[in-house]
Design a protein around this motif. Structure first.
Motif, PDB file in Angstrom:
ATOM      1  N   ARG A 452      63.038 110.255  27.848  1.00  0.00           N
ATOM      2  CA  ARG A 452      64.181 109.884  28.682  1.00  0.00           C
ATOM      3  C   ARG A 452      63.773 108.967  29.823  1.00  0.00           C
ATOM      4  O   ARG A 452      64.563 108.115  30.254  1.00  0.00           O
ATOM      5  CB  ARG A 452      64.887 111.120  29.230  1.00  0.00           C
ATOM      6  CG  ARG A 452      64.018 112.022  30.091  1.00  0.00           C
ATOM      7  CD  ARG A 452      64.810 113.208  30.627  1.00  0.00           C
ATOM      8  NE  ARG A 452      65.824 112.769  31.576  1.00  0.00           N
ATOM      9  CZ  ARG A 452      66.853 113.491  31.963  1.00  0.00           C
ATOM     10  NH1 ARG A 452      67.047 114.698  31.445  1.00  0.00           N
ATOM     11  NH2 ARG A 452      67.705 113.037  32.858  1.00  0.00           N
ATOM     12  N   ASN A 453      62.539 109.096  30.326  1.00  0.00           N
ATOM     13  CA  ASN A 453      62.100 108.201  31.402  1.00  0.00           C
ATOM     14  C   ASN A 453      61.963 106.748  30.910  1.00  0.00           C
ATOM     15  O   ASN A 453      62.206 105.799  31.663  1.00  0.00           O
ATOM     16  CB  ASN A 453      60.764 108.676  31.973  1.00  0.00           C
ATOM     17  CG  ASN A 453      60.928 109.967  32.783  1.00  0.00           C
ATOM     18  OD1 ASN A 453      62.045 110.299  33.211  1.00  0.00           O
ATOM     19  ND2 ASN A 453      59.838 110.684  32.995  1.00  0.00           N
ATOM     20  N   THR A 454      61.550 106.618  29.637  1.00  0.00           N
ATOM     21  CA  THR A 454      61.461 105.268  29.064  1.00  0.00           C
ATOM     22  C   THR A 454      62.846 104.638  28.991  1.00  0.00           C
ATOM     23  O   THR A 454      63.038 103.451  29.286  1.00  0.00           O
ATOM     24  CB  THR A 454      60.836 105.333  27.659  1.00  0.00           C
ATOM     25  OG1 THR A 454      59.541 105.940  27.742  1.00  0.00           O
ATOM     26  CG2 THR A 454      60.693 103.938  27.062  1.00  0.00           C
ATOM     27  N   VAL A 455      63.817 105.469  28.619  1.00  0.00           N
ATOM     28  CA  VAL A 455      65.195 104.958  28.558  1.00  0.00           C
ATOM     29  C   VAL A 455      65.656 104.553  29.951  1.00  0.00           C
ATOM     30  O   VAL A 455      66.267 103.494  30.145  1.00  0.00           O
ATOM     31  CB  VAL A 455      66.130 106.018  27.946  1.00  0.00           C
ATOM     32  CG1 VAL A 455      67.581 105.543  27.988  1.00  0.00           C
ATOM     33  CG2 VAL A 455      65.717 106.352  26.514  1.00  0.00           C
ATOM     34  N   ARG A 456      65.373 105.397  30.953  1.00  0.00           N
ATOM     35  CA  ARG A 456      65.762 105.086  32.339  1.00  0.00           C
ATOM     36  C   ARG A 456      65.147 103.755  32.787  1.00  0.00           C
ATOM     37  O   ARG A 456      65.805 102.914  33.410  1.00  0.00           O
ATOM     38  CB  ARG A 456      65.316 106.194  33.281  1.00  0.00           C
ATOM     39  CG  ARG A 456      66.201 107.431  33.270  1.00  0.00           C
ATOM     40  CD  ARG A 456      65.696 108.452  34.278  1.00  0.00           C
ATOM     41  NE  ARG A 456      66.563 109.625  34.339  1.00  0.00           N
ATOM     42  CZ  ARG A 456      67.660 109.714  35.078  1.00  0.00           C
ATOM     43  NH1 ARG A 456      68.017 108.665  35.837  1.00  0.00           N
ATOM     44  NH2 ARG A 456      68.391 110.807  35.090  1.00  0.00           N
ATOM     45  N   ASN A 457      63.851 103.600  32.491  1.00  0.00           N
ATOM     46  CA  ASN A 457      63.163 102.375  32.925  1.00  0.00           C
ATOM     47  C   ASN A 457      63.791 101.140  32.281  1.00  0.00           C
ATOM     48  O   ASN A 457      63.955 100.093  32.927  1.00  0.00           O
ATOM     49  CB  ASN A 457      61.675 102.453  32.564  1.00  0.00           C
ATOM     50  CG  ASN A 457      60.934 103.510  33.392  1.00  0.00           C
ATOM     51  OD1 ASN A 457      61.373 103.852  34.499  1.00  0.00           O
ATOM     52  ND2 ASN A 457      59.833 104.014  32.864  1.00  0.00           N
ATOM     53  N   ARG A 458      64.127 101.249  31.003  1.00  0.00           N
ATOM     54  CA  ARG A 458      64.721 100.096  30.316  1.00  0.00           C
ATOM     55  C   ARG A 458      66.115  99.792  30.869  1.00  0.00           C
ATOM     56  O   ARG A 458      66.483  98.627  31.036  1.00  0.00           O
ATOM     57  CB  ARG A 458      64.800 100.361  28.814  1.00  0.00           C
ATOM     58  CG  ARG A 458      63.433 100.348  28.113  1.00  0.00           C
ATOM     59  CD  ARG A 458      63.579 100.542  26.613  1.00  0.00           C
ATOM     60  NE  ARG A 458      62.293 100.528  25.936  1.00  0.00           N
ATOM     61  CZ  ARG A 458      62.134 100.685  24.624  1.00  0.00           C
ATOM     62  NH1 ARG A 458      63.218 100.877  23.855  1.00  0.00           N
ATOM     63  NH2 ARG A 458      60.943 100.655  24.076  1.00  0.00           N
ATOM     64  N   ILE A 459      66.885 100.824  31.140  1.00  0.00           N
ATOM     65  CA  ILE A 459      68.237 100.600  31.679  1.00  0.00           C
ATOM     66  C   ILE A 459      68.142  99.977  33.077  1.00  0.00           C
ATOM     67  O   ILE A 459      68.926  99.075  33.426  1.00  0.00           O
ATOM     68  CB  ILE A 459      69.029 101.915  31.711  1.00  0.00           C
ATOM     69  CG1 ILE A 459      69.286 102.414  30.280  1.00  0.00           C
ATOM     70  CG2 ILE A 459      70.347 101.737  32.444  1.00  0.00           C
ATOM     71  CD1 ILE A 459      70.063 101.454  29.415  1.00  0.00           C
ATOM     72  N   ASP A 460      67.184 100.430  33.881  1.00  0.00           N
ATOM     73  CA  ASP A 460      66.996  99.819  35.196  1.00  0.00           C
ATOM     74  C   ASP A 460      66.605  98.343  35.060  1.00  0.00           C
ATOM     75  O   ASP A 460      67.074  97.494  35.847  1.00  0.00           O
ATOM     76  CB  ASP A 460      65.903 100.567  35.970  1.00  0.00           C
ATOM     77  CG  ASP A 460      66.365 101.954  36.418  1.00  0.00           C
ATOM     78  OD1 ASP A 460      67.595 102.175  36.448  1.00  0.00           O
ATOM     79  OD2 ASP A 460      65.490 102.789  36.727  1.00  0.00           O
ATOM     80  N   ARG A 461      65.778  98.068  34.071  1.00  0.00           N
ATOM     81  CA  ARG A 461      65.366  96.670  33.828  1.00  0.00           C
ATOM     82  C   ARG A 461      66.578  95.815  33.450  1.00  0.00           C
ATOM     83  O   ARG A 461      66.730  94.683  33.928  1.00  0.00           O
ATOM     84  CB  ARG A 461      64.333  96.656  32.702  1.00  0.00           C
ATOM     85  CG  ARG A 461      63.959  95.289  32.186  1.00  0.00           C
ATOM     86  CD  ARG A 461      63.019  94.591  33.088  1.00  0.00           C
ATOM     87  NE  ARG A 461      62.410  93.457  32.399  1.00  0.00           N
ATOM     88  CZ  ARG A 461      62.170  92.300  32.972  1.00  0.00           C
ATOM     89  NH1 ARG A 461      62.485  92.106  34.257  1.00  0.00           N
ATOM     90  NH2 ARG A 461      61.601  91.323  32.310  1.00  0.00           N
ATOM     91  N   ILE A 462      67.455  96.344  32.624  1.00  0.00           N
ATOM     92  CA  ILE A 462      68.666  95.619  32.220  1.00  0.00           C
ATOM     93  C   ILE A 462      69.567  95.373  33.428  1.00  0.00           C
ATOM     94  O   ILE A 462      70.129  94.283  33.600  1.00  0.00           O
ATOM     95  CB  ILE A 462      69.418  96.405  31.134  1.00  0.00           C
ATOM     96  CG1 ILE A 462      68.596  96.443  29.841  1.00  0.00           C
ATOM     97  CG2 ILE A 462      70.798  95.800  30.859  1.00  0.00           C
ATOM     98  CD1 ILE A 462      69.112  97.412  28.794  1.00  0.00           C
ATOM     99  N   ALA A 463      69.711  96.373  34.286  1.00  0.00           N
ATOM    100  CA  ALA A 463      70.545  96.229  35.486  1.00  0.00           C
ATOM    101  C   ALA A 463      70.004  95.127  36.391  1.00  0.00           C
ATOM    102  O   ALA A 463      70.766  94.326  36.943  1.00  0.00           O
ATOM    103  CB  ALA A 463      70.607  97.555  36.230  1.00  0.00           C
ATOM    104  N   GLN A 464      68.656  95.081  36.517  1.00  0.00           N
ATOM    105  CA  GLN A 464      68.056  94.054  37.361  1.00  0.00           C
ATOM    106  C   GLN A 464      68.282  92.658  36.765  1.00  0.00           C
ATOM    107  O   GLN A 464      68.578  91.701  37.486  1.00  0.00           O
ATOM    108  CB  GLN A 464      66.557  94.313  37.511  1.00  0.00           C
ATOM    109  CG  GLN A 464      66.221  95.571  38.301  1.00  0.00           C
ATOM    110  CD  GLN A 464      64.736  95.892  38.236  1.00  0.00           C
ATOM    111  OE1 GLN A 464      63.959  95.171  37.618  1.00  0.00           O
ATOM    112  NE2 GLN A 464      64.348  97.001  38.885  1.00  0.00           N
TER     113      GLN A 464
END
Length: 491
Positions: A452-464
């Motif tokens: 789930r942390n990998t998913v969080r990191n990717r979603i944060d990257r998309i938001a940025q």
């Protein structure tokens, strides 16, 4: 067929073969006398050309030119008159050599046989053969007519034909499915015949020659079936083939007429089931009356110019379907979505087609309403559209032209397009699955087989990258629509 060998073997004529014995099986269609040294313009092919060689120079070069011109004109054979008062009492060697070189049969005619006797014999033999062919054809016609009223006319007709003719006959319905074939017809012949039928345009209602087969279409306005006969048939079979085709066509049209009342009844039941607000008990009664026993059915709507022809093709391809024609559309209800899609792709390729969601018989009106609303969407996309994708696609298309929709998608997703292809693919896949579960981390991680942390990191990257706040509903919707736009209208 009358051959040169038959003429040469006639005892009353007394002819002899001087050269070209390998061509004795050529067909003789007439007998003609000519003393021209260049008779090609006066020949039509198949002649037994008789001459006494009155003005023909018996030199090898001249004989070669003469025989070569006769061969090119298609003569069956040459006949040289010999005897008392004629230029030659035996066959000149230059003429014999030339005939042998050109593989043209050369017969010699004895003094006691006048050319008129040969002419009369040839035409009498041809007439006798034609009478025999006609008698055999009449006998075949009588046999075919006698079995045409049996309990299974098509099978009986094909059997009778196979007993009378070596010409294969194959019958298929309008969708190309095999209906019947003459017994012991080789499988590869049946396959080639069906390919010939499929090569005909769906709306063709006339006779056609396709490859090695004559293809006869049954049906004046809408093709009901196709009858394929091998084009390589003898004269007797050709004379009887029209009777065979007519009797098979009569049986097929009779069966179609007998089934028309049932199709009309099913269409009326379909119309009643499509009435909004129909009671469940009444819908169950109507469904049972036409043999509908599945729990769910989906309705497909297809727009077409020739709805009658399309309706017939779909009915033939989906025998258990309910079908009706309304205005410029054909509506079909069927329990098997895969079979329905296959039928539409086969018989309605390129036509605007929408398919509603599966529903119980008492709510078919809902599925039909969905399908009708998807027909314009299908026309825009150029493919079949189902209710499961229809709402999103309709919304995307309502934004404007395809170019505008692509522009919207590019504007939203462009920051990710600049990434390394592998990273971009990972981010797009993660975003899609995360949005599908409404931003729930654990279900998204399970779908992606990631922590789930990998998913969080990717979603944060998309938001940025995109400048979207993924905790905002509007921003999520824009990303979701952009993804759908690219899926619906790829570059």
């Amino acid at each position: 067929m009358l051959t040169v060998a038959d003429v040469a073997a006639a005892s009353t004529l007394g002819l002899s073969v001087a050269a070209g014995a390998d061509g004795l099986q050529r067909e003789v269609t007439s007998a003609h006398v000519s003393e021209l040294t260049a008779p090609g313009d006066w020949l039509r092919g198949g002649e037994l050309l008789m001459t006494v060689g009155l003005v023909l120079p018996m030199e090898l070069a001249e004989c070669r030119a003469y025989v070569s011109e006769c061969a090119q004109a298609g003569v069956a054979a040459l006949a040289l008159g010999l005897g008392h008062g004629l230029p030659y009492k035996s066959c000149p060697e230059p003429l014999r050599i030339a005939a042998q070189e050109c593989s043209v049969p050369l017969l010699t005619v004895p003094d006691e046989t006048p050319f008129i006797a040969i002419t009369k014999w040839v035409f009498a033999a041809i007439a006798a053969q034609e009478r025999a062919h006609l008698q055999r054809a009449m006998e075949i016609n009588r046999r075919l007519t006698a079995v045409a009223t049996s309990s299974a006319p098509l099978a009986a007709l094909l059997l009778a034909w196979s007993e009378s003719s070596a010409t294969p006959c194959v019958v298929c319905d309008s969708t190309g499915r095999l209906v019947g074939a003459t017994p012991v017809t080789p499988a590869d012949v049946v396959r080639r015949a069906l390919q010939a039928a499929s090569a005909c345009p769906p709306d063709q209602t006339s006779w056609a020659m396709v490859g090695e087969f004559e293809v006869h279409t049954v049906g004046a306005t809408v093709p009901l079936a196709r009858i394929m006969l091998s084009a390589d048939m003898d004269s007797t079979s050709r004379s009887s083939s029209t009777v065979l085709v007519s009797l098979i066509a009569l049986d097929i049209e009779r069966r179609d007429l007998s089934g028309r009342a049932e199709r009309e009844r099913r269409s009326q039941v379909f119309t009643q089931l499509l009435r909004p607000g129909i009671k469940r008990e009444r819908a169950q009664q109507l469904a049972a009356a036409v043999g509908l026993d599945a729990a769910y059915y989906q309705v497909a709507v297809v727009a077409a110019d020739d709805v009658d022809a399309l309706a017939f093709r779909l009915q033939s391809g989906l025998e258990s379907a309910l079908l009706r024609v309304i205005g410029g559309t054909v509506e079909v209800a069927h329990p098997d979505l895969t079979a329905l899609m296959d039928a539409l792709q086969t018989h309605a390729a390129g036509l605007p087609s929408g398919i509603g969601a599966p529903t119980a018989p008492d709510t078919l009106a809902v599925s039909a309403m969905q399908a009708r609303s998807l027909v314009p969407v299908s026309a825009r996309l150029g493919r079949i559209v189902t209710a499961s994708e229809g709402a999103t696609v309709s919304l995307l298309l309502s934004l404007g032209s395809p170019d505008a929709v692509r522009g919207f998608a590019d504007a939203v997703l462009a920051p990710m397009d600049q990434l390394d292809p592998r990273e971009r693919l990972e981010l797009v896949r993660t975003l899609e699955q995360w949005l599908r579960v409404n931003g729930a981390w654990d279900p998204a991680a399970a779908r992606l087989s990631l922590h789930r942390n990998t998913v969080r990191n990717r979603i944060d990257r998309i938001a940025q990258l995109t400048g979207r706040r993924l905790d905002d509903g509007d921003d999520r919707m824009e990303l979701w629509l952009a993804l759908k736009a690219r899926a619906a209208l790829p570059q």
